[in-house]
Design a protein around this motif. Structure first.
Motif, PDB file in Angstrom:
ATOM      1  N   ASP A 379      68.882  90.569  71.102  1.00 55.68           N
ATOM      2  CA  ASP A 379      68.601  89.233  71.312  1.00 55.68           C
ATOM      3  C   ASP A 379      68.317  88.648  72.579  1.00 55.68           C
ATOM      4  N   ALA A 382      70.573  85.837  72.933  1.00 59.04           N
ATOM      5  CA  ALA A 382      70.494  84.285  72.238  1.00 59.04           C
ATOM      6  C   ALA A 382      71.652  84.027  71.381  1.00 59.04           C
ATOM      7  N   GLY A 393      69.384  77.954  78.005  1.00 61.43           N
ATOM      8  CA  GLY A 393      69.337  79.412  78.024  1.00 61.43           C
ATOM      9  C   GLY A 393      68.474  79.962  79.045  1.00 61.43           C
TER      10      GLY A 393
END
Length: 483
Positions: A379, A382, A393
């Motif tokens: 991910d 994430a 992020g």
């Protein structure tokens, strides 16, 4: 009458003896007996205490000049023989040796920091002239000297090999004399020099730890002792790597499979790769990569990954392939041409390898899933952005999700490019200024059937040595040995 009188006399005697015995027991002074036992125990304890005091008094004696001199020599030897190795990222993380426990958020965060450090500290050095024409072969081996010698002798015949490195982690057995003789100038009839690396640790991680600085090339062909391919097949993968030295170029593909309900990854064997016609990793049992990636792995690989490889004696191939993919934004490795991939000759000495061990598939399933999580390949980290603002992020943008790539072929299936690289053309039509490379492509294109014959020749040679499983020579050599 006489018999009756005798029986009565006997009973009288027995009765008298019983009364005398009871009197003797009644005459024993119980307190005196207890006192005697207590005194005996106390005496024994005093004797033991005295012995201990005697030993302590010996330990307290003055130290002699000779003992001080001997201790100084011992410390000097320790300073000379045992230099502390510098700490790596994995040594600075939380030292929990249980590789099977669930991965924590803190470990994921630590792994992300390790990768960031790797990106900052280990920029790949640009290729030099020698790196575009020659490469180093690094062979990992373990107690299969017959296979090792056959592999080394074959690699010595390849003209573009600059050096052969043997990763020797067996401290209990000496390097065979036949191999040692090849390391001397008089014993080496090939163009490549041979270096034997003797490692102190028996771990699959060690195959990526280069112990000496005298490595002539940045290009490394990582190879197992039981896998050989024709020199032409080796060269074709090498030249593909020189175009893209930031990627791994492999010959043996595997794929990760995803459970859509749980997002748990598992390991797909070659059969799964072929069925899906896609791949996401290559095996370092035969692949090209930049030597700086090996140094980076040893210094910056996340601790949990390093520990798992050490503990399970497995998954070092998944670890390196995923590690390089993580450092390249989630890109899959590249592949050699199809004919070169299909040219593998697998040798066997009658003993089972790691892949035949109990629980092999389960271990690799866990490695695929855990390593992908730690390296952000599931991910792109994430999980670390959960509960934070969207803009927070942005710093993760250098990391990418690993996605399986189709296996693509061209020119009637002879050539195979794997993942596209910025739309470059197939290797067989790519122009190049390196003369050796141009001649190689011409040879492959014009004499393709002869190129295929080199694989059959190599397999036939190994069969004559009794190293191809289930052949007559192999049965004669190894089944007889087992009996």
């Amino acid at each position: 009458m006489t018999r009756t009188n005798n029986r009565g006399l006997s009973l009288s005697i027995l009765s008298q003896r019983a009364r005398n015995k009871n009197k003797r027991w009644e005459s024993i002074n119980v307190p005196r007996l207890v006192m005697y036992l207590v005194l005996s125990i106390v005496g024994l304890m005093l004797m033991m205490i005295g012995r201990a005091i005697s030993e302590l008094s010996n330990a307290d004696r003055p130290i002699t000049r000779e003992e001080i001199q001997s201790a100084r020599i011992s410390l000097s030897n320790a300073m000379n023989d045992h230099k502390l190795r510098p700490l790596r990222d994995i040594d600075r993380n939380n030292p929990n040796p249980n590789a099977d426990r669930p991965i924590t958020r803190e470990e994921i965060q630590s792994a992300r920091i390790s990768l960031s450090n790797a990106m900052n500290d280990h920029k790949l050095r640009p290729l030099r002239d020698i790196d575009r024409n020659k490469y180093t072969v690094r062979i990992n081996t373990w107690r299969r000297n017959d296979l090792l010698m056959a592999t080394v002798k074959h690699v010595m015949t390849c003209p573009n090999v600059a050096q052969i490195q043997i990763v020797w982690c067996d401290k209990e057995n000496d390097v065979p004399n036949e191999l040692m003789s090849l390391t001397s100038p008089n014993g080496n009839s090939g163009s490549a020099g041979i270096v034997i690396e003797k490692h102190d640790i028996n771990s699959l991680n060690e195959r990526y730890r280069i112990l000496h600085d005298d490595v002539p090339t940045y290009g490394i062909l990582s190879q197992d002792d039981d896998v050989v391919r024709p020199c032409l097949a080796m060269d074709i993968g090498f030249y593909r790597w020189t175009d893209h030295p930031d990627r791994m170029v492999g010959y043996d593909t595997r794929v990760h499979m995803i459970d859509q309900d749980t997002n748990v990854w598992s390991y797909g064997y070659l059969s799964s790769t072929q069925k899906r016609n896609e791949y996401s990793l290559v095996l370092p049992r035969f692949c090209f990569l930049h030597r700086d990636y090996m140094d980076s792995y040893i210094e910056h690989a996340p601790k949990r990954i390093y520990q798992t490889v050490d503990k399970e004696f497995n998954c070092e191939d998944i670890a390196l392939s995923f590690y390089v993919s993580a450092l390249t934004g989630g890109k899959v490795p590249l592949l050699a041409d199809k004919w070169a991939m299909n040219s593998m000759v697998k040798t066997n000495s009658g003993s089972g390898g790691i892949s035949n061990s109990y629980g092999h598939k389960e271990k690799r399933d866990a490695c695929i899933n855990n390593f992908a999580t730690l390296l952000g390949l599931k991910d792109a980290y994430a999980v670390l952005r959960q509960g934070r603002g969207a803009n927070e992020g942005a710093q993760e943008k250098e990391f990418g999700i690993l996605m399986a790539s189709p296996i693509k072929s061209a020119a009637g299936g002879k050539y195979l490019a794997g993942a596209d690289v910025n739309g470059t053309k197939a290797l067989e039509v790519k122009s190049d200024t390196v003369e050796n490379r141009k001649r190689l492509y011409e040879q492959v294109e014009e004499h393709y059937h002869d190129v295929q014959a080199t694989t059959n020749h190599l397999r036939g040679h190994m069969a004559l040595l009794g190293l191809i499983e289930d052949t007559e020579k192999w049965k004669e050599r190894w089944q007889h040995k087992e009996k």
